[in-house]
Scaffold this active site. Structure first.
Site, PDB file in Angstrom:
ATOM      1  N   PHE A 185       6.758   1.700  -4.176  1.00  0.00           N
ATOM      2  CA  PHE A 185       8.137   1.861  -3.699  1.00  0.00           C
ATOM      3  C   PHE A 185       8.733   3.241  -3.984  1.00  0.00           C
ATOM      4  O   PHE A 185       9.764   3.593  -3.431  1.00  0.00           O
ATOM      5  CB  PHE A 185       9.065   0.776  -4.271  1.00  0.00           C
ATOM      6  CG  PHE A 185       8.770  -0.605  -3.780  1.00  0.00           C
ATOM      7  CD1 PHE A 185       9.178  -1.003  -2.516  1.00  0.00           C
ATOM      8  CD2 PHE A 185       8.077  -1.514  -4.565  1.00  0.00           C
ATOM      9  CE1 PHE A 185       8.897  -2.283  -2.042  1.00  0.00           C
ATOM     10  CE2 PHE A 185       7.793  -2.798  -4.105  1.00  0.00           C
ATOM     11  CZ  PHE A 185       8.208  -3.189  -2.838  1.00  0.00           C
ATOM     12  N   TYR A 216       2.918   4.762   0.743  1.00  0.00           N
ATOM     13  CA  TYR A 216       3.529   5.363   1.920  1.00  0.00           C
ATOM     14  C   TYR A 216       2.497   6.260   2.602  1.00  0.00           C
ATOM     15  O   TYR A 216       1.710   6.935   1.949  1.00  0.00           O
ATOM     16  CB  TYR A 216       4.747   6.196   1.525  1.00  0.00           C
ATOM     17  CG  TYR A 216       5.874   5.404   0.905  1.00  0.00           C
ATOM     18  CD1 TYR A 216       6.477   4.347   1.589  1.00  0.00           C
ATOM     19  CD2 TYR A 216       6.348   5.711  -0.368  1.00  0.00           C
ATOM     20  CE1 TYR A 216       7.526   3.631   1.023  1.00  0.00           C
ATOM     21  CE2 TYR A 216       7.402   4.999  -0.945  1.00  0.00           C
ATOM     22  CZ  TYR A 216       7.984   3.947  -0.241  1.00  0.00           C
ATOM     23  OH  TYR A 216       9.015   3.242  -0.801  1.00  0.00           O
ATOM     24  N   ASP A 244       0.847  -1.188   0.000  1.00  0.00           N
ATOM     25  CA  ASP A 244       0.000   0.000   0.000  1.00  0.00           C
ATOM     26  C   ASP A 244       0.887   1.244   0.000  1.00  0.00           C
ATOM     27  O   ASP A 244       2.100   1.144   0.215  1.00  0.00           O
ATOM     28  CB  ASP A 244      -1.007   0.002   1.161  1.00  0.00           C
ATOM     29  CG  ASP A 244      -0.379   0.171   2.535  1.00  0.00           C
ATOM     30  OD1 ASP A 244       0.820  -0.160   2.694  1.00  0.00           O
ATOM     31  OD2 ASP A 244      -1.089   0.598   3.464  1.00  0.00           O
TER      32      ASP A 244
END
Length: 223
Positions: A79, A68, A66
């Protein structure tokens, strides 16, 4: 429902947008925002991964969990963080493996847009999150949507590469036809698990070897 998403993806996924689970997602997000909840990423970037990597161009899928949940971090690419935001630990470990695998220097940015525009679908399983509450939107319907994305890619396309890092991502393996595609699995790049099989996996060079073997342009991993 008229969802603002890249045209190829809109055609591939059009049957999903009027299903009850997707309408529930939309209603949930609107309700949460109306009562003052902070949700990441901003609404205009929820489908950023699809905009950056059109359906026709997608050739590699890098699955995250999910977004940040800190201010300014999430921009709709798994990422990845925007320019000027310090790369989180998992992303730093990805860069370390890139360096070991193919010799690339650790980049000065954590923005993976350059990968996405080459056909790397940086897909989170859940496309939104409440601020400071990881996994807070894991039960609102996004999982059904992104499972459909994976299944559609597997069914329609040929010779894709799927990078499944960590137990959560590897549970999606059942959605992929491995007679048509390459699935590469490793531990998650998190500091808690990177030394349990992520470091040394060589997924970046292996991905390009497979793509080139199938006469598909390799990924330039440099940022």
């Amino acid at each position: 429902m008229n969802v603002q998403i890249e045209a190829g993806w809109k055609k591939a996924l059009e049957s999903e947008f009027n299903k009850p689970y997707f309408l529930h997602i939309v209603h949930f997000l609107k309700t949460e925002k109306n009562i003052g909840k902070i949700i990441y990423p901003p609404g205009s970037l929820i489908f950023n991964a699809f905009e950056m990597s059109p359906f026709e161009k997608t050739k590699l899928i890098l699955l995250g969990q999910d977004p940040y949940h800190g201010p300014g971090q999430a921009h709709g690419l798994s990422f990845s963080v925007p320019d000027g935001i310090r790369p989180p630990p998992s992303l730093l470990n990805i860069f370390k493996e890139l360096n070991t695998d193919i010799g690339l220097a650790i980049p000065g940015t954590g923005n993976l847009r350059a990968w996405a525009t080459q056909g790397v679908l940086l897909l989170n399983a859940y496309l939104t999150v409440e601020a400071k509450k990881p996994m807070s939107h894991s039960q609102i319907g996004w999982g059904e949507f992104t499972d459909t994305v994976i299944q559609k890619l597997s069914y329609v396309k040929q010779n894709l590469v799927f990078l499944l890092w960590g137990k959560f991502a590897q549970e999606k393996q059942v959605l992929i036809d491995e007679t048509k595609h390459l699935v590469l699995k490793a531990a998650h790049p998190s500091p808690y698990s990177a030394d349990k099989g992520f470091f040394g996996c060589r997924h970046f060079s292996k991905s390009n070897e497979y793509l080139m073997k199938n006469r598909i342009d390799p990924i330039d991993w440099k940022l």
